[in-house]
Design a protein around this motif. Structure first.
Motif, PDB file in Angstrom:
ATOM      1  N   ALA A 297     -11.948   8.258   3.702  1.00 26.84           N
ATOM      2  CA  ALA A 297     -12.059   7.527   2.318  1.00 26.84           C
ATOM      3  C   ALA A 297     -12.253   6.003   2.447  1.00 26.84           C
ATOM      4  O   ALA A 297     -12.748   5.195   1.531  1.00 26.84           O
ATOM      5  CB  ALA A 297     -10.500   7.713   1.794  1.00 26.84           C
ATOM      6  N   MET A 298     -11.835   5.390   3.623  1.00 29.59           N
ATOM      7  CA  MET A 298     -11.984   3.932   3.654  1.00 29.59           C
ATOM      8  C   MET A 298     -12.681   3.432   4.518  1.00 29.59           C
ATOM      9  O   MET A 298     -13.076   1.860   4.702  1.00 29.59           O
ATOM     10  CB  MET A 298     -10.434   3.351   3.833  1.00 29.59           C
ATOM     11  CG  MET A 298      -9.458   3.933   2.903  1.00 29.59           C
ATOM     12  SD  MET A 298      -9.868   3.719   1.207  1.00 29.59           S
ATOM     13  CE  MET A 298      -9.808   1.840   0.997  1.00 29.59           C
TER      14      MET A 298
ATOM     15  N   CYS B 244      -3.223   3.577   9.797  1.00 29.98           N
ATOM     16  CA  CYS B 244      -2.465   3.779   8.533  1.00 29.98           C
ATOM     17  C   CYS B 244      -1.524   2.794   8.582  1.00 29.98           C
ATOM     18  O   CYS B 244      -1.530   2.032   7.697  1.00 29.98           O
ATOM     19  CB  CYS B 244      -2.108   5.156   8.540  1.00 29.98           C
ATOM     20  SG  CYS B 244      -0.940   5.574   6.833  1.00 29.98           S
TER      21      CYS B 244
ATOM     22  N   VAL C 161      -7.913   9.038   6.046  1.00 26.24           N
ATOM     23  CA  VAL C 161      -8.101   7.754   5.953  1.00 26.24           C
ATOM     24  C   VAL C 161      -9.480   7.115   6.283  1.00 26.24           C
ATOM     25  O   VAL C 161     -10.003   6.500   5.567  1.00 26.24           O
ATOM     26  CB  VAL C 161      -7.026   6.985   6.651  1.00 26.24           C
ATOM     27  CG1 VAL C 161      -6.974   5.392   6.393  1.00 26.24           C
ATOM     28  CG2 VAL C 161      -5.749   7.592   6.542  1.00 26.24           C
TER      29      VAL C 161
ATOM     30  N   GLU D 135       0.789  -1.321  -0.201  1.00 28.09           N
ATOM     31  CA  GLU D 135      -0.068  -0.176   0.005  1.00 28.09           C
ATOM     32  C   GLU D 135       0.740   1.325  -0.032  1.00 28.09           C
ATOM     33  O   GLU D 135       1.950   1.292   0.588  1.00 28.09           O
ATOM     34  CB  GLU D 135      -1.181  -0.042   1.089  1.00 28.09           C
ATOM     35  CG  GLU D 135      -1.955  -1.053   1.334  1.00 28.09           C
ATOM     36  CD  GLU D 135      -2.830  -1.406   0.172  1.00 28.09           C
ATOM     37  OE1 GLU D 135      -3.175  -0.233  -0.558  1.00 28.09           O
ATOM     38  OE2 GLU D 135      -3.171  -2.429  -0.227  1.00 28.09           O
TER      39      GLU D 135
ATOM     40  N   THR E 124      -9.424   3.318  11.119  1.00 25.10           N
ATOM     41  CA  THR E 124      -8.720   2.506  10.289  1.00 25.10           C
ATOM     42  C   THR E 124      -7.155   2.333  10.582  1.00 25.10           C
ATOM     43  O   THR E 124      -6.615   1.445  10.111  1.00 25.10           O
ATOM     44  CB  THR E 124      -8.692   2.958   9.111  1.00 25.10           C
ATOM     45  OG1 THR E 124      -8.297   4.561   8.731  1.00 25.10           O
ATOM     46  CG2 THR E 124     -10.240   3.176   8.494  1.00 25.10           C
TER      47      THR E 124
ATOM     48  N   GLN F  94      -1.064   4.666  -0.249  1.00 27.71           N
ATOM     49  CA  GLN F  94      -1.767   5.482  -0.056  1.00 27.71           C
ATOM     50  C   GLN F  94      -2.890   5.343   1.458  1.00 27.71           C
ATOM     51  O   GLN F  94      -2.841   6.207   2.498  1.00 27.71           O
ATOM     52  CB  GLN F  94      -2.624   6.226  -1.053  1.00 27.71           C
ATOM     53  CG  GLN F  94      -3.498   7.452  -0.546  1.00 27.71           C
ATOM     54  CD  GLN F  94      -4.211   7.904  -1.689  1.00 27.71           C
ATOM     55  OE1 GLN F  94      -4.263   7.419  -2.813  1.00 27.71           O
ATOM     56  NE2 GLN F  94      -4.789   9.346  -1.865  1.00 27.71           N
ATOM     57  N   TRP F  95      -3.298   4.212   1.265  1.00 29.85           N
ATOM     58  CA  TRP F  95      -4.404   3.875   2.360  1.00 29.85           C
ATOM     59  C   TRP F  95      -4.069   2.482   2.867  1.00 29.85           C
ATOM     60  O   TRP F  95      -3.217   1.771   2.256  1.00 29.85           O
ATOM     61  CB  TRP F  95      -5.789   3.677   1.684  1.00 29.85           C
ATOM     62  CG  TRP F  95      -6.195   4.754   0.710  1.00 29.85           C
ATOM     63  CD1 TRP F  95      -6.723   4.479  -0.349  1.00 29.85           C
ATOM     64  CD2 TRP F  95      -6.515   6.176   1.224  1.00 29.85           C
ATOM     65  NE1 TRP F  95      -7.035   5.733  -0.761  1.00 29.85           N
ATOM     66  CE2 TRP F  95      -6.922   7.019   0.050  1.00 29.85           C
ATOM     67  CE3 TRP F  95      -6.517   6.624   2.339  1.00 29.85           C
ATOM     68  CZ2 TRP F  95      -7.402   8.308  -0.049  1.00 29.85           C
ATOM     69  CZ3 TRP F  95      -6.618   8.392   2.215  1.00 29.85           C
ATOM     70  CH2 TRP F  95      -7.181   8.880   1.272  1.00 29.85           C
TER      71      TRP F  95
ATOM     72  N   TYR G 264      -4.468  13.100   8.833  1.00 29.00           N
ATOM     73  CA  TYR G 264      -4.405  12.004   7.985  1.00 29.00           C
ATOM     74  C   TYR G 264      -5.136  10.743   8.373  1.00 29.00           C
ATOM     75  O   TYR G 264      -6.128  10.261   7.811  1.00 29.00           O
ATOM     76  CB  TYR G 264      -3.221  11.861   7.222  1.00 29.00           C
ATOM     77  CG  TYR G 264      -3.326  10.845   5.956  1.00 29.00           C
ATOM     78  CD1 TYR G 264      -3.660  11.233   4.887  1.00 29.00           C
ATOM     79  CD2 TYR G 264      -2.747   9.501   6.311  1.00 29.00           C
ATOM     80  CE1 TYR G 264      -3.584  10.500   3.940  1.00 29.00           C
ATOM     81  CE2 TYR G 264      -2.758   8.714   5.253  1.00 29.00           C
ATOM     82  CZ  TYR G 264      -3.215   9.017   4.061  1.00 29.00           C
ATOM     83  OH  TYR G 264      -2.995   8.342   3.099  1.00 29.00           O
TER      84      TYR G 264
END
Length: 270
Positions: A240-241, A252, A237, A86, A250, A88-89, A232
């Motif tokens: 987005a996810m 990182c 994160v 990974e 989530t 980005q996420w 972030y």
């Protein structure tokens, strides 16, 4: 007695259904590392200066505290491997470990407290205690009234890194926990020459791999921008996810995977 406590923690990690992915039964965490610090260690007084006056000493949380039992929950190799590609996420496995794994970590905190109380000792998990809070201090940035990382360092379980995480004998990819108690236990010795020894950047000026792994640009040779990292990890994160993965937290973990310290203390050139 310290070894008996270690065995109880290891057994809970090994046998608890809460330490299992919901769709296959693989564990979130491998066998834990366990260490002990003493409440009278001068480091805890120093933390009032190093971290901030808001950081609580063990005796401020539980009167008569004698020992701090600390543990490292190493994230499994399969989850670490899923996060390596990974850029980005975080991977789904990493996100589930961050969310459900920390719920399990809280269950472990409560289990250790109950285990000690059942044997006639007073105990409390600082992160679950009344008065624990996160804050933003002008001098140090994002902080809290009890640092699991600093307690683990005091217990000889690792040293700090360029990204501020703790590099332990099982590496930097982990979750941490602690319980304070009035039970007097022998402390685990700190064997590292200094508080940053396990990080290649600080030890010999090499590496810095975590800098390039950070998608938020929160890492540099000058260290860790906690505010940018927080925005972030707790903003971009999950926005987005979070829905895709079905979790609110989530994490990182990109700077904790595909780096030399991912699963061990790196040897380096010395």
């Amino acid at each position: 007695m310290a070894e008996t406590i270690r065995d109880a923690i290891r057994q809970f990690v090994r046998e608890s259904p809460a330490n299992r992915f919901p769709d296959g039964g693989a564990p979130y965490f491998d066998e834990p590392l366990v260490g002990v610090a003493t409440a009278g260690d001068p480091l805890f007084s120093e933390y009032k200066r190093i971290i901030g006056p808001f950081h609580r000493m063990p005796g401020e949380i539980l009167g008569g505290t004698a020992s701090i039992v600390c543990w490292v929950l190493p994230i499994t190799r399969a989850t670490r491997e899923s996060n390596r590609p990974e850029t980005q996420w975080p991977s789904r496995e990493w996100a589930l470990t961050r969310h459900h794994g920390e719920i399990f970590n809280n269950a472990l905190r409560r289990h250790v407290v109950a285990w000690l109380e059942a044997r006639g000792h007073r105990a409390v998990a600082p992160q679950l205690a009344e008065g624990w809070r996160q804050l933003e201090d002008p001098a140090v940035g994002v902080a809290s009234t009890w640092s699991e990382r600093h307690a683990a360092y005091a217990a000889g379980l690792g040293t700090f890194s360029l990204n501020d995480a703790l590099i332990t004998p099982r590496g930097i990819a982990h979750r941490l926990g602690s319980v304070i108690t009035d039970l007097l236990l022998s402390p685990t010795p700190r064997t590292a020459p200094d508080h940053r020894h396990n990080c290649l950047w600080y030890r010999e000026g090499s590496c810095g791999a975590c800098i390039g792994r950070c998608p938020a640009g929160a890492l540099s040779r000058q260290g860790h921008d906690k505010g940018r990292c927080r925005d972030y990890v707790y903003g971009a994160v999950p926005d987005a996810m979070g829905e895709r993965y079905g979790v609110a937290n989530t994490g990182c973990g990109l700077c904790q995977t595909r780096v030399p310290c991912e699963g061990a203390v790196p040897r380096g050139s010395s």
